[in-house]
Design a protein around this motif. Structure first.
Motif, PDB file in Angstrom:
ATOM      1  N   ASP A  69      57.274  36.557  33.113  1.00 17.71           N
ATOM      2  CA  ASP A  69      57.293  35.133  33.473  1.00 17.71           C
ATOM      3  C   ASP A  69      56.942  34.940  34.942  1.00 17.71           C
ATOM      4  OD1 ASP A  69      58.028  34.590  30.886  1.00 17.71           O
ATOM      5  OD2 ASP A  69      60.183  34.400  31.319  1.00 17.71           O
ATOM      6  N   VAL A  70      57.548  35.772  35.803  1.00 17.61           N
ATOM      7  CA  VAL A  70      57.278  35.655  37.243  1.00 17.61           C
ATOM      8  C   VAL A  70      55.836  36.031  37.549  1.00 17.61           C
ATOM      9  CG1 VAL A  70      57.884  36.565  39.522  1.00 17.61           C
ATOM     10  CG2 VAL A  70      59.693  36.072  37.864  1.00 17.61           C
ATOM     11  N   TRP A  71      55.368  37.102  36.944  1.00 15.15           N
ATOM     12  CA  TRP A  71      53.994  37.569  37.172  1.00 15.15           C
ATOM     13  C   TRP A  71      52.973  36.535  36.734  1.00 15.15           C
ATOM     14  CZ3 TRP A  71      51.570  41.092  39.889  1.00 15.15           C
ATOM     15  CH2 TRP A  71      50.264  41.452  39.572  1.00 15.15           C
ATOM     16  N   ASP A  72      53.200  35.938  35.566  1.00 14.44           N
ATOM     17  CA  ASP A  72      52.264  34.909  35.072  1.00 14.44           C
ATOM     18  C   ASP A  72      52.231  33.712  36.006  1.00 14.44           C
ATOM     19  OD1 ASP A  72      51.669  36.525  32.954  1.00 14.44           O
ATOM     20  OD2 ASP A  72      52.973  35.483  31.526  1.00 14.44           O
ATOM     21  N   ALA A  73      53.404  33.334  36.552  1.00  9.04           N
ATOM     22  CA  ALA A  73      53.465  32.172  37.453  1.00  9.04           C
ATOM     23  C   ALA A  73      52.737  32.455  38.756  1.00  9.04           C
ATOM     24  CB  ALA A  73      54.925  31.816  37.729  1.00  9.04           C
ATOM     25  N   ILE A  74      52.860  33.671  39.263  1.00 11.10           N
ATOM     26  CA  ILE A  74      52.228  34.015  40.540  1.00 11.10           C
ATOM     27  C   ILE A  74      50.720  34.142  40.399  1.00 11.10           C
ATOM     28  CG2 ILE A  74      52.031  35.854  42.278  1.00 11.10           C
ATOM     29  CD1 ILE A  74      54.991  36.411  41.871  1.00 11.10           C
ATOM     30  N   GLU A  93      48.719  32.887  38.030  1.00 15.33           N
ATOM     31  CA  GLU A  93      48.050  31.897  37.178  1.00 15.33           C
ATOM     32  C   GLU A  93      46.760  31.394  37.821  1.00 15.33           C
ATOM     33  OE1 GLU A  93      49.011  27.681  34.844  1.00 15.33           O
ATOM     34  OE2 GLU A  93      50.503  28.617  36.165  1.00 15.33           O
ATOM     35  N   ASN A  94      46.805  31.055  39.106  1.00 13.90           N
ATOM     36  CA  ASN A  94      45.622  30.526  39.790  1.00 13.90           C
ATOM     37  C   ASN A  94      45.138  31.492  40.884  1.00 13.90           C
ATOM     38  OD1 ASN A  94      45.666  28.015  38.327  1.00 13.90           O
ATOM     39  ND2 ASN A  94      47.413  27.404  39.598  1.00 13.90           N
ATOM     40  N   LEU A  95      45.475  32.787  40.737  1.00 13.34           N
ATOM     41  CA  LEU A  95      45.068  33.755  41.747  1.00 13.34           C
ATOM     42  C   LEU A  95      43.593  34.089  41.582  1.00 13.34           C
ATOM     43  CD1 LEU A  95      46.492  35.466  44.004  1.00 13.34           C
ATOM     44  CD2 LEU A  95      46.501  37.342  42.354  1.00 13.34           C
ATOM     45  N   PRO A  96      42.791  33.957  42.662  1.00 14.74           N
ATOM     46  CA  PRO A  96      41.348  34.185  42.527  1.00 14.74           C
ATOM     47  C   PRO A  96      40.968  35.679  42.454  1.00 14.74           C
ATOM     48  CG  PRO A  96      41.901  33.635  44.790  1.00 14.74           C
ATOM     49  CD  PRO A  96      43.173  33.479  44.004  1.00 14.74           C
ATOM     50  N   LYS A  97      41.777  36.549  42.993  1.00 18.17           N
ATOM     51  CA  LYS A  97      41.398  37.968  43.047  1.00 18.17           C
ATOM     52  C   LYS A  97      41.681  38.674  41.733  1.00 18.17           C
ATOM     53  CE  LYS A  97      43.637  40.385  45.967  1.00 18.17           C
ATOM     54  NZ  LYS A  97      44.315  40.855  47.184  1.00 18.17           N
ATOM     55  N   ASP A  98      41.115  39.866  41.598  1.00 21.82           N
ATOM     56  CA  ASP A  98      41.281  40.666  40.385  1.00 21.82           C
ATOM     57  C   ASP A  98      42.747  41.089  40.240  1.00 21.82           C
ATOM     58  OD1 ASP A  98      39.824  42.359  38.213  1.00 21.82           O
ATOM     59  OD2 ASP A  98      41.180  43.754  39.222  1.00 21.82           O
ATOM     60  N   LEU A  99      43.319  40.865  39.043  1.00 22.41           N
ATOM     61  CA  LEU A  99      44.738  41.153  38.828  1.00 22.41           C
ATOM     62  C   LEU A  99      45.038  42.641  38.923  1.00 22.41           C
ATOM     63  CD1 LEU A  99      45.685  38.701  35.920  1.00 22.41           C
ATOM     64  CD2 LEU A  99      45.944  38.414  38.387  1.00 22.41           C
ATOM     65  N   LYS A 100      44.110  43.460  38.464  1.00 21.95           N
ATOM     66  CA  LYS A 100      44.323  44.909  38.517  1.00 21.95           C
ATOM     67  C   LYS A 100      44.400  45.391  39.956  1.00 21.95           C
ATOM     68  CE  LYS A 100      42.468  49.291  36.804  1.00 21.95           C
ATOM     69  NZ  LYS A 100      41.372  49.942  36.039  1.00 21.95           N
ATOM     70  N   GLU A 101      43.474  44.870  40.799  1.00 21.05           N
ATOM     71  CA  GLU A 101      43.493  45.253  42.215  1.00 21.05           C
ATOM     72  C   GLU A 101      44.758  44.745  42.893  1.00 21.05           C
ATOM     73  OE1 GLU A 101      39.971  43.850  44.043  1.00 21.05           O
ATOM     74  OE2 GLU A 101      38.631  45.209  42.940  1.00 21.05           O
TER      75      GLU A 101
END
Length: 226
Positions: free
Chosen positions: A177-182, A184-192
């Motif tokens: 839940d926390v990860w999805d909220a942080i 959600e609108n993050l422009p960078k690659d999630l894996k990086e």
């Protein structure tokens, strides 16, 4: 008490004859320090011995080189030299054989040292026999159907295990839940981003909540079958 001049000359003469090689006064002084002879006294003894014809000397500029008289030594002829060479070769062969024998003995000693002593073997045997006896006793109990873990103990362990799985599942959900909220609108690659934060999923370290849950279900099924 310093030695007399005649005794100093005797010491120096004996040394020069023993060495039978070119020497200067410094060489002699360094080698005869144990006699407490001063360099000046040694120089005087060398000069007296040379003047009396007991030793030979040659001058090279300011440097004097002293040498034992060669006519006092028995010089072997060619036949004697050949015999000496043969004897030397025989001695060398005997030395090589002794070295090989010593090497073989050292190898045997090393092998013996690497083996267990009789006391160590008995100690290890007693330990293994004890372990075998314990395993045989346990096997007999299993064959006789003796319950090694009491039902209440098994139940307590299962409940504790279930509680830990619940906490694991709850924390995974909270993190998601926390990860999805942080992100959600993050422009960078999630894996990086994950690597930058140093995060690791269960799968990254080779564990799975589902597999551990399956162990609990398997345990319950086995209990019912029994």
């Amino acid at each position: 008490m310093a030695p007399k001049s005649d005794s100093a000359e005797a010491i120096v003469l004996n040394f020069v004859n023993e060495q039978n090689r070119p020497l200067n006064s410094q060489n002699v002084a360094d080698s005869l320090q144990k006699f407490n002879l001063k360099k000046a006294g040694i120089q005087k003894a060398l000069d007296n011995l040379a003047d009396n014809g007991k030793i030979s000397f040659k001058e090279y500029g300011k440097q004097k080189i002293y040498l034992a008289r060669q006519d006092q030594f028995d010089i072997p002829n060619s036949e004697e030299l050949n015999q000496m060479k043969e004897e030397n070769a025989q001695v060398q062969q005997q030395l090589d054989e002794q070295k090989r024998a010593i090497s073989e003995v050292e190898g045997e000693i090393k092998n013996l040292q690497s083996n267990l002593t009789l006391e160590q073997i008995r100690h290890k045997e007693a330990k293994l026999q004890k372990e075998v006896k314990e395993m045989e006793d346990k096997l007999v109990k299993l064959r006789e159907g003796v319950t090694l873990v009491r039902p209440e103990e098994r139940k307590g362990i299962a409940e504790m295990y279930s509680e830990k799985l619940s906490q694991w599942r709850k924390r995974k959900r909270m993190f998601k839940d926390v990860w999805d909220a942080i992100t959600e609108n993050l422009p960078k690659d999630l894996k990086e981003f994950k690597e930058e934060l140093g995060l690791e999923y269960d799968e990254d370290v080779g564990v799975s909540l589902q597999s551990f849950s399956g162990l609990l279900q398997h345990g319950k099924k086995r209990t019912r079958d029994q």
